[in-house]
Design an enzyme around this catalytic site. Structure first.
Site, mmCIF file in Angstrom:
data_model
loop_
_atom_site.group_PDB
_atom_site.id
_atom_site.type_symbol
_atom_site.label_atom_id
_atom_site.label_comp_id
_atom_site.label_asym_id
_atom_site.label_seq_id
_atom_site.Cartn_x
_atom_site.Cartn_y
_atom_site.Cartn_z
ATOM 1 N N ASP A 100 0.127 -2.369 -7.553
ATOM 2 C CA ASP A 100 0.374 -3.809 -7.512
ATOM 3 C C ASP A 100 -0.792 -4.510 -6.863
ATOM 4 O O ASP A 100 -1.337 -4.034 -5.860
ATOM 5 C CB ASP A 100 1.642 -4.109 -6.692
ATOM 6 N N GLY A 101 -1.181 -5.661 -7.413
ATOM 7 C CA GLY A 101 -2.180 -6.517 -6.787
ATOM 8 C C GLY A 101 -1.556 -7.867 -6.492
ATOM 9 O O GLY A 101 -0.375 -8.093 -6.785
ATOM 10 N N VAL A 106 -0.540 -3.111 -12.387
ATOM 11 C CA VAL A 106 -1.217 -2.158 -13.259
ATOM 12 C C VAL A 106 -0.240 -1.055 -13.649
ATOM 13 O O VAL A 106 0.438 -0.478 -12.791
ATOM 14 C CB VAL A 106 -2.460 -1.546 -12.583
ATOM 15 N N ASP A 214 -15.514 -8.768 -4.442
ATOM 16 C CA ASP A 214 -14.491 -7.889 -3.863
ATOM 17 C C ASP A 214 -14.937 -6.426 -3.910
ATOM 18 O O ASP A 214 -14.200 -5.549 -4.369
ATOM 19 C CB ASP A 214 -13.158 -8.060 -4.593
#
Length: 388
Positions: A100-101, A106, A214
């Protein structure tokens, strides 16, 4: 039942280490381990029963075979595990949760195309309700198309799902630098692969006016244990001329991940450039060359900007006008008076690192942005020969 924090933490770390050894991404393994340990705490009636559940979990699951890394052009291995009740997304079935983001989830999925070279895919499903700046799915897709390169994760296709969800499709790669660092299993050969892949990707991106924003170990994936390495996750990247990127002089400062954020954005500098990526990349190399692979700076459990600034200053020394001449131009510089910390010797900052490695890190992790090496210069640095 009273279980001490230290005992709970010890069990979580033990389960995390075990999951990493089974091929799990380090950050995912830690989250799963926390959930597993919490369930054991709920169901156990005594501390002994709780401890037995934790110990048995690791012992019983030793028999699980380590999942095989899936390459860009390999078929799914027999031990690749899918949730066969998972949904079908486009032409990909058995969508199985992977990670999870902040603005996406994903999934690992199997291609239904019998002629496809890639059988196991990573589907990055965007969540429109969480898509707040600097996150932008459509910009990410455009940047990935523009920035195709041997060391940039290839975007194989994209398609829309109901509810305005954009799905980006990539090859599924299981191994990442974060996992290799946290399990202390990074080899010299892998270090060279990662080094060349990371700075090769950055040199390519920066030549197009793209800032990744990032850079961190978990965003560097390997096709196999022997490489090659790919830079991933362009969800908050900035590209010159892109319609969804901010004004060059007014870029967002809420970018990057905790300990890898450079000092200029912590003091409100919005006209930053690709040197932002070089600071973060230097922090990554620092983790690769130290004995314990620990992070160079510490933002605390809450990811506090003040904690990160203190960590940077107490490590590199509180900057002077000579160290950081451009700082006085930044909006938030001078708002807080900082203690005068002396700079630590680089041998203390990077225990076990060679003179060559120290030279590299000191020329990327430095206050003045104009003094940081470029990605092209990094590729020519002799540190690469030490990884051979």
């Amino acid at each position: 039942m009273d279980v001490s924090f230290s005992k709970r933490f010890e069990n979580i770390m033990k389960i995390t280490k075990h999951l990493c050894e089974q091929g799990k991404n380090a950050s995912i393994a830690k989250a799963e381990a926390s959930n597993i340990e919490e369930q054991f705490l709920k169901v156990a009636n005594t501390t002994d029963e709780y401890q037995e559940l934790c110990d048995d979990y690791v012992e019983v699951h030793q028999a699980i075979p380590t999942p095989t890394t899936i390459g860009l052009d390999n078929e799914a291995m027999p031990d690749e595990i899918f949730n066969t009740d998972g949904p079908t997304l486009g032409k990909y079935e058995w969508a199985t949760f992977h990670s999870d983001g902040q603005a996406s989830t994903v999934y690992k999925a199997k291609s239904t195309n019998v002629d496809a070279m890639e059988k196991v895919m990573a589907l990055k499903v965007m969540r429109p309700d969480h898509m707040e700046p600097p996150h932008n799915a459509h910009r990410e897709a455009r940047i990935l198309e523009k920035a195709r390169n041997d060391n940039v994760i290839p975007l194989l296709e994209s398609f829309q799902q109901s509810g305005g969800r954009l799905v980006l499709v990539f090859p599924f790669l299981r191994q990442d630098l974060e996992n290799l660092l946290r399990t202390d299993s990074l080899t010299k050969a892998q270090s060279r692969t990662v080094f060349e892949g990371l700075f090769g990707a950055l040199a390519h991106l920066h030549s197009f006016g793209i800032i990744h924003r990032d850079i961190k170990p978990s965003n560097i994936l390997l096709k196999s244990m022997d490489g090659p390495a790919y830079l991933i996750d362009f969800g908050i990247s900035w590209a010159e001329g892109d319609p969804d990127s901010e004004d060059p002089a007014k870029k967002m400062t809420d970018v990057g991940t905790t300990a890898y954020r450079p000092p200029e954005i912590l003091f409100g500098h919005r006209a930053y450039d690709s040197s932002l990526d070089m600071w973060a990349a230097g922090c990554v190399v620092a983790e690769m060359v130290t004995k314990d692979h620990s992070q160079l700076f510490d933002a605390g459990d809450l990811g506090s900007e003040l904690a990160l600034i203190k960590s940077i200053f107490s490590t590199l020394g509180t900057p002077t006008d000579d160290d950081w001449p451009s700082a006085k131009k930044y909006p938030d510089w001078g708002k807080v008076k900082w203690k005068e910390f002396p700079a630590k010797p680089w041998k203390e900052i990077l225990p076990g690192a060679s003179k060559t490695a120290i030279d590299f890190v000191s020329r990327t992790v430095c206050y003045e942005t104009t003094r940081r090496m470029t990605a092209v210069q990094a590729l020519s640095h002799p540190i690469a020969e030490e990884f051979a």
